[in-house]
Design a protein around this motif. Structure first.
Motif, short mmCIF file in Angstrom:
data_model
loop_
_atom_site.label_atom_id
_atom_site.label_comp_id
_atom_site.label_asym_id
_atom_site.label_seq_id
_atom_site.Cartn_x
_atom_site.Cartn_y
_atom_site.Cartn_z
N THR A 18 42.41 1.47 45.55
CA THR A 18 42.03 2.80 44.67
C THR A 18 43.17 3.04 43.75
O THR A 18 44.23 2.54 43.72
CB THR A 18 41.95 3.85 45.53
OG1 THR A 18 43.02 4.53 45.64
CG2 THR A 18 41.29 3.76 46.98
N TYR A 44 34.21 2.47 46.72
CA TYR A 44 35.06 3.89 46.63
C TYR A 44 35.99 3.93 45.89
O TYR A 44 36.82 2.97 45.59
CB TYR A 44 35.45 4.19 48.22
CG TYR A 44 36.57 3.20 48.87
CD1 TYR A 44 37.70 3.22 48.65
CD2 TYR A 44 36.13 1.74 49.39
CE1 TYR A 44 38.55 2.31 49.09
CE2 TYR A 44 36.95 1.04 49.73
CZ TYR A 44 38.17 0.95 49.61
OH TYR A 44 39.19 0.17 50.31
N GLU A 73 32.50 5.81 53.71
CA GLU A 73 31.82 4.66 53.68
C GLU A 73 30.22 4.94 53.27
O GLU A 73 29.45 4.96 53.80
CB GLU A 73 31.60 3.78 55.03
CG GLU A 73 31.25 2.14 54.87
CD GLU A 73 31.50 1.60 56.20
OE1 GLU A 73 31.28 0.39 56.11
OE2 GLU A 73 31.57 2.37 56.95
N GLN A 74 30.13 4.90 51.86
CA GLN A 74 29.01 5.33 51.13
C GLN A 74 27.98 4.19 50.67
O GLN A 74 28.55 3.00 50.82
CB GLN A 74 29.25 5.85 49.86
CG GLN A 74 30.05 5.31 48.87
CD GLN A 74 30.68 6.36 47.92
OE1 GLN A 74 30.29 7.59 47.72
NE2 GLN A 74 31.27 5.59 46.81
N SER A 77 31.48 -1.04 51.14
CA SER A 77 31.23 -0.01 50.38
C SER A 77 32.24 0.03 49.11
O SER A 77 33.57 -0.37 49.38
CB SER A 77 31.29 1.27 51.17
OG SER A 77 31.34 2.43 50.21
N THR A 88 25.56 7.78 54.52
CA THR A 88 26.92 7.98 54.29
C THR A 88 27.82 8.20 55.42
O THR A 88 27.60 9.23 56.20
CB THR A 88 27.38 8.86 53.08
OG1 THR A 88 26.71 8.60 52.05
CG2 THR A 88 28.84 9.03 52.81
#
Length: 451
Positions: free
Chosen positions: A75, A140, A154-155, A138, A186
């Motif tokens: 990220t 993110y 964890e979408q 996922s 999710t």
């Protein structure tokens, strides 16, 4: 890539092949600025970061996270504790036959007895979570932290590793290898920082897409976290080059509006609670957590505000109870039109906006020695659709949201994403003087206020 052990069967051989065929991700570090030890890095969402000179903005060496921790993605929104240690997350694709979400920690300082003084070389894996899908992890963009916990969503907005492995051959972009699965849930992962393990209870909520966590904190046995959520991935689709034309402002329309949602998660679930009962007893929120038959917990958020993105807070309140959010106001278009101050306690807001102005993320800078959470200023880089109007740095009083000053610059400037305020003390502590070449290029100023 994170390479697996020698293969022993046909499946692991296939995974090994894929791990070697997925090309490098981009090294275009255009999203954020990260402080690591005494150094600063421009970051993106891949394994690459680029060291920069905060005085001159000189681009220095490219750094590969994979030399220090087995991640292919990371990220651009790390967290920092009070000591300056960096906590970040990344995805390790098919490492030893598993795809994992890896939480890692970079120390702010290195002990004197260590030969290697670069903090990155002392990176440690804090915790890892196995992806629910080996080949479709996922996506993110950020995660949340409190004093004792890490929150990871964890979408169902996922990467397709098989498509990515052949993207260059097929002549398609990475975005075409991502998809939103509206039929999926999710999943809310809560990691205890003291044990470095996920809590055993399984939490989930409805399908959504979250780019930005706002803040999180603990209250009376519950963990509360605030996010900006979409009901689909339409925001991502709007930034294809075919849509980025002169009619973008008029024609770009989201199919879901970004919404500030507050979730509440019980940290100790009563096993004797009735199925269907609400496990949240807090008076401060209407968010619910409903116990289900299989001991899973379904979380329903409280909807706080519609139409905001790029949230920032007073970072001294990160992971703690807080009151104010500073954000860009957006509605059915991804283009920000105003700067917003939202009070999560009173549900009231203040706004700044001017015709033809597109504001960037509002950055809060506290007044030295401030006691009030909103005692400080707001910095935002403003661009204009009016060709006669120069871009400028806007400075607002964070309490009243009145304009204090602006500094115009006669250059062409694009709409910014994220920024960082770097005090003089951070720029100068333990740093070598810039080279003569850098000095010749440096502006005549004493600080790097915003990047």
């Amino acid at each position: 890539m994170a390479y697996p052990d020698p293969c022993k069967n046909i499946f692991s051989k296939a995974f090994s092949y894929l791990s070697h065929t997925i090309p490098d991700f981009t090294d275009n570090c255009l999203i954020n600025i990260m402080k690591c030890g005494e150094d600063f890095y421009a970051t993106t969402e891949t394994n690459y970061i680029r060291k920069i000179n905060p005085h001159t903005l000189e681009t220095l060496e490219k750094v590969d996270y994979r030399k220090f921790v087995a991640v292919n993605l990371a990220t651009a929104h790390p967290h920092y504790d009070e000591a300056g240690n960096v906590l970040n997350m990344g995805t390790s694709i098919m490492d030893k036959g598993k795809t994992k979400y890896v939480i890692f920690k970079i120390p702010a300082t290195v002990p004197e007895d260590k030969k290697e003084k670069n903090p990155l070389k002392h990176t440690e894996v804090f915790c890892s979570i196995t992806s629910r899908s080996l080949l479709s992890p996922s996506y993110y963009h950020s995660f949340g932290v409190t004093e004792n916990y890490v929150i990871f969503l964890e979408q169902p907005f996922k990467l397709d590793i098989l498509k990515m492995s052949t993207a260059y051959i097929r002549g398609v972009n990475w975005a075409s290898c991502m998809a939103f699965h509206k039929e999926d849930k999710t999943y809310i992962h809560i990691i205890d920082q003291r044990t470095r393990k996920p809590v055993p209870t399984k939490f989930y909520t409805d399908p959504m897409v979250v780019f930005h966590h706002v803040n999180a904190y603990e209250e009376d046995g519950c963990l509360l976290f605030d996010v900006i959520a979409y009901e689909d991935s339409s925001l991502y689709q709007l930034f294809y080059l075919a849509n980025l034309n002169q009619d973008f402002e008029e024609n770009s329309r989201l199919t879901s509006i970004p919404t500030l949602r507050r979730f509440a998660v019980p940290l100790n679930v009563d096993k004797n609670a009735e199925v269907g009962s609400n496990l949240i007893k807090l008076a401060s929120t209407t968010a619910r957590a409903l116990k289900e038959k299989d001991d899973q917990v379904y979380c329903q958020p409280e909807l706080l505000y519609e139409g905001l993105e790029l949230p920032r807070i007073n970072y001294a309140h990160n992971g703690k109870r807080y009151r104010y959010i500073f954000a860009a106001e957006v509605q059915w278009s991804p283009i920000p039109t105003k700067i917003l101050k939202y009070d999560v306690l009173t549900k009231s807001s203040l706004k700044w906006g001017q015709e033809h102005c597109w504001p960037a993320e509002p950055l809060f800078v506290p007044t030295p020695g401030a006691k009030d959470e909103d005692d400080g200023i707001i910095l935002s880089a403003i661009v204009s659709t009016d060709p006669q109007k120069l871009p400028f740095l806007l400075i607002l009083d964070a309490k009243s949201f009145t304009e204090l000053a602006r500094a115009s610059i006669d250059v062409e400037m694009h709409l910014d994403l994220h920024g960082l305020f770097i005090p003089d003390t951070d720029c100068n502590t333990g740093k070598q003087a810039p080279s003569q070449e850098e000095q010749d290029r440096a502006p005549d100023c004493h600080a790097a206020p915003q990047i």
